[in-house]
Design an enzyme around this catalytic site. Sequence first.
Site, PDB file in Angstrom:
ATOM      1  N   ASP A  27      -4.616   6.373  -4.214  1.00 41.22           N
ATOM      2  CA  ASP A  27      -5.189   5.066  -3.925  1.00 41.22           C
ATOM      3  C   ASP A  27      -4.044   4.204  -3.399  1.00 41.22           C
ATOM      4  O   ASP A  27      -3.194   3.757  -4.156  1.00 41.22           O
ATOM      5  CB  ASP A  27      -5.796   4.485  -5.211  1.00 41.22           C
ATOM      6  CG  ASP A  27      -6.370   3.090  -5.015  1.00 41.22           C
ATOM      7  OD1 ASP A  27      -6.257   2.550  -3.893  1.00 41.22           O
ATOM      8  OD2 ASP A  27      -6.912   2.537  -5.988  1.00 41.22           O
TER       9      ASP A  27
ATOM     10  N   GLU B  51      -5.340   5.962 -11.833  1.00 37.96           N
ATOM     11  CA  GLU B  51      -5.955   5.068 -12.832  1.00 37.96           C
ATOM     12  C   GLU B  51      -6.528   5.869 -14.001  1.00 37.96           C
ATOM     13  O   GLU B  51      -7.713   5.797 -14.316  1.00 37.96           O
ATOM     14  CB  GLU B  51      -7.027   4.175 -12.199  1.00 37.96           C
ATOM     15  CG  GLU B  51      -6.448   2.899 -11.616  1.00 37.96           C
ATOM     16  CD  GLU B  51      -7.456   1.771 -11.518  1.00 37.96           C
ATOM     17  OE1 GLU B  51      -7.406   0.872 -12.376  1.00 37.96           O
ATOM     18  OE2 GLU B  51      -8.276   1.781 -10.592  1.00 37.96           O
TER      19      GLU B  51
END
Length: 262
Positions: free
Chosen positions: A153, A35
Site C-alpha cells: 500500500d 496493516e
Amino acid sequence: MKIISLNLNGIRSATNKGVFAWLKKQSADIVCMQEIKAQQADMTTEMLNPEGYYGYFHFAEKKGYSGVGIYSKIKPDQVIEGLGGSNKEVADIDSEGRYLECQFGNLSVISLYLPSGSSGEERQAFKFSVMTRFMLHLQALIASGREVVICGDWNIAHKEVDLKNYKGNKKNSGFLPEERAWLSTLFDQVGWVDVYRKLHPNTTDECYTWWSNRGQAWAKNVGWRIDYQIATPAIAAKAVSASIYKDERFSDHAPLVIDYLS
C-alpha cells in the site's frame, strides 16, 4: 510464481471475513500483507504460519497499528525487518512496522506500507519525510543488481486514471502533485516498473484497490489504485498476468494478484 499483495486492515478482522480460506485456494508462492494491526501475542497459529507457508512479520510498536507480513512457500535465505537495523535516521519509520524483506537467492520480495497523510498536516509531513528517505533506499536497491518486487500500500494514486474522483482530490493526501511526481521519478528516472500498469498500459477499467468506508464508495466504485507491485525491470518483464480480486471483501482494500514466469 504468483505473488499477492493485500492490505488487511487488521489481520484478525480479515480472518473473520474468510481471507485464509481464500488464500488457500490461490496457491500463491508469496503473499505480502500490510496493516496487520496486531502484535505477536495476538496472532493465532494460522495467522503466524498458515498451512504450507512460512510466516514473517514486522510489527509496529504501537498496539493495533500498522505492521507488515510475508507468507512464503519457500523458506527465505534472509529476512530483514525494517529499513535501518540500528540506524537512528529511520528509527521513526521502523517503529511503525512498515518494511519487511525476504531474500530468495538473488530475488528480494518486500512488503511495504507507506504512511497516509490524510489525518492532518503532521502526518503528511511525516509521509513526505518517509518518501524522501525511502527514495534513497529504492535507488540503492535498484543499483544492487538484485531482482526486487515491492508489494504494498503506497498510499499514492499516480495518475488521473488511478482514482475515480481525481478532480476533487488534487489537493488531498494521496493525490498531491508532490506525491505523484515522486512516483513519476521512481518510474521514469530511477527505473522501477509499475507491474500492473505495464500489463494494462492504457486501461480505463477502473482498476481500483481501495475504497473509502464513507458514503457509498464501494457500491458506486468510487475507488483509488494505491496498492502496487513495483519491480526491477528484468523481473517486471516476466509478469504475465495481473488482476484485482473483488468477488469477496476482506478489508477496504482488494488483493492485487500478479503471476511471473519463474
